[in-house]
Write a protein that holds these residues in place. Structure first.
Motif, PDB file in Angstrom:
ATOM      1  N   GLU A  75      89.206  36.004  39.328  1.00  0.00           N
ATOM      2  CA  GLU A  75      87.880  35.479  39.685  1.00  0.00           C
ATOM      3  C   GLU A  75      86.934  36.547  40.206  1.00  0.00           C
ATOM      4  OE1 GLU A  75      86.547  32.510  39.099  1.00  0.00           O
ATOM      5  OE2 GLU A  75      88.411  32.319  37.956  1.00  0.00           O
ATOM      6  N   VAL A  76      87.458  37.770  40.464  1.00  0.00           N
ATOM      7  CA  VAL A  76      86.597  38.820  41.016  1.00  0.00           C
ATOM      8  C   VAL A  76      86.678  40.066  40.126  1.00  0.00           C
ATOM      9  CG1 VAL A  76      86.901  38.062  43.413  1.00  0.00           C
ATOM     10  CG2 VAL A  76      88.414  39.829  42.473  1.00  0.00           C
ATOM     11  N   VAL A  77      85.670  40.914  40.282  1.00  0.00           N
ATOM     12  CA  VAL A  77      85.744  42.256  39.699  1.00  0.00           C
ATOM     13  C   VAL A  77      86.075  43.184  40.865  1.00  0.00           C
ATOM     14  CG1 VAL A  77      84.446  44.096  38.551  1.00  0.00           C
ATOM     15  CG2 VAL A  77      84.108  41.709  37.861  1.00  0.00           C
ATOM     16  N   ALA A  78      87.265  43.769  40.835  1.00  0.00           N
ATOM     17  CA  ALA A  78      87.732  44.615  41.939  1.00  0.00           C
ATOM     18  C   ALA A  78      88.002  46.007  41.396  1.00  0.00           C
ATOM     19  CB  ALA A  78      88.989  44.018  42.563  1.00  0.00           C
ATOM     20  N   LEU A  79      87.299  47.005  41.949  1.00  0.00           N
ATOM     21  CA  LEU A  79      87.453  48.384  41.469  1.00  0.00           C
ATOM     22  C   LEU A  79      87.724  49.316  42.632  1.00  0.00           C
ATOM     23  CD1 LEU A  79      84.474  48.625  38.921  1.00  0.00           C
ATOM     24  CD2 LEU A  79      86.912  48.515  38.371  1.00  0.00           C
ATOM     25  N   ARG A  80      88.794  50.082  42.507  1.00  0.00           N
ATOM     26  CA  ARG A  80      89.031  51.184  43.427  1.00  0.00           C
ATOM     27  C   ARG A  80      88.230  52.375  42.926  1.00  0.00           C
ATOM     28  NH1 ARG A  80      93.560  52.867  42.091  1.00  0.00           N
ATOM     29  NH2 ARG A  80      94.212  51.116  40.810  1.00  0.00           N
TER      30      ARG A  80
END
Ligand code: GLA
Length: 341
Positions: free
Chosen positions: A46-51
């Motif tokens: 459900e999210v866009v998660a970027l390190r």
């Protein structure tokens, strides 16, 4: 599709000539460079998660983000702008790495926007469509009314070529670069961000000029004399002169006339300094040192100004070992790509 692994890469850019023309539908002559941003990860959730390799804080952006400008950390706003624009059907978990200096005027933000847009929509491969999406994302992320140049060259760059872009009708023509010409980028050491800069004010002054003499992209040389306000007149004089210099630079490249190309870069810098007022004493001093260096045909600030980088064109090797500033001899490179792995 959820579970799919995607890798998108998008280059930064250096603009050879034609600054502060794109937001008036004018001409620009940028190259995509061999410094780039890569986004790699897996679709789903459900999210866009970027390190990031440049910040300890991860960007976590809900797919239904409403206000990209309120997202933290600051770089995540660009990700949020793209998410708000693309509205991906599924999220994305991955990483972002870059070889670009951040906030240095080499379009690190456009490269991030384009790489994220392609990672979220690997099916969207038309350069202009992706560039327009990324440009709107930048507007959402920063509120700055930037033009299309940075996003379009990042998407559409061509190895060994500059692109002549008419930002009014959005046509793109590749212009071959001679082999015996080095293009060197030197960082002034002055970081700059468009947000909070006078960029929006300059764009508004161009619109004020257009209220008097009509579209700047169509205005003939000298027509700016009809503008009563001296500041607005100077801004228009820059834009009209700069469009003419872009055309002349394309001809100089065609004729392999490197000294003429260099002289046009020098004129462009003087105009950005005196008429458009976007240079700084540090940029002026750096351009002066470069112009005085044997083998250099000409140098100018590149991009929005207010700090950031300078571009020089020179004899091959003339600026090898230049310092103390961070320096890159850049190669005109291909535009952004995306692979489903
Ligand atoms: C920034 C903007 C571009 C362009 C340049 C100046 O890079 O993002 O759209 O206006 O400044 O030429």
């Amino acid at each position: 599709m959820a579970g799919e692994r995607v890798r998108a890469r998008a280059p930064g850019r250096v603009n050879l000539i034609g600054d502060h023309t794109d937001h008036t539908g004018g001409l620009v002559l940028p190259i995509a460079i061999d410094l780039e941003t890569v986004v790699e990860g897996v679709r789903g959730g459900e999210v866009v998660a970027l390190r990031s390799d440049r910040d300890d804080e991860t960007a976590v952006v809900p797919r239904d983000v409403v206000d990209p400008r309120s997202v933290t950390p600051a770089w995540a706003r660009y990700v949020a702008g793209v998410v708000a624009e693309v509205r991906p059907a599924e999220g994305f978990v991955g990483s972002v790495t870059t070889t670009l200096p951040l906030g240095g005027g080499l379009s690190s933000s456009a490269a991030l926007e384009v790489a994220v847009a392609l990672a979220l929509r690997p099916d969207a491969t038309d350069a202009l469509t992706v560039a327009q999406m990324a440009q709107r994302a930048e507007h959402r992320a920063t509120g700055v009314p930037c033009g299309i140049m940075d996003q379009l060259i990042s998407c559409g760059g061509r190895a060994g070529h500059a692109l002549l872009i008419d930002c009014g009708v959005l046509t793109v023509a590749p212009v071959p670069l001679p082999d015996d010409l080095d293009i060197v980028v030197v960082h002034s050491g002055q970081a700059r961000r468009l947000e909070g800069s006078p960029y929006a004010e300059r764009a508004a002054q161009c619109r004020a000029a257009e209220a008097v003499i009509g579209p700047l992209r169509e205005a003939g040389p000298g027509t700016e004399v009809a503008i009563p306000d001296p500041v607005v007149r100077a801004r228009a004089r820059h834009v009209l002169g700069e469009n003419a210099r872009v055309r002349a630079a394309v001809e100089a490249l065609g004729a392999r006339d490197r000294p003429l190309l260099g002289a046009l870069l020098q004129e462009s810098h003087a105009s950005l300094r005196d008429d458009f007022a976007v240079s700084t004493p540090v940029l002026d001093a750096l351009v002066g040192r470069l112009d005085a260096t044997p083998g250099v045909f000409g140098a100018r600030l590149t991009g929005a100004g207010f700090g950031g980088c300078v571009v020089a064109v020179c004899e091959p090797g003339a600026l090898d070992g230049w310092g103390p500033e961070a320096t890159w001899r850049v190669r005109a490179s291909a535009g952004a790509t995306v692979e489903v792995l």
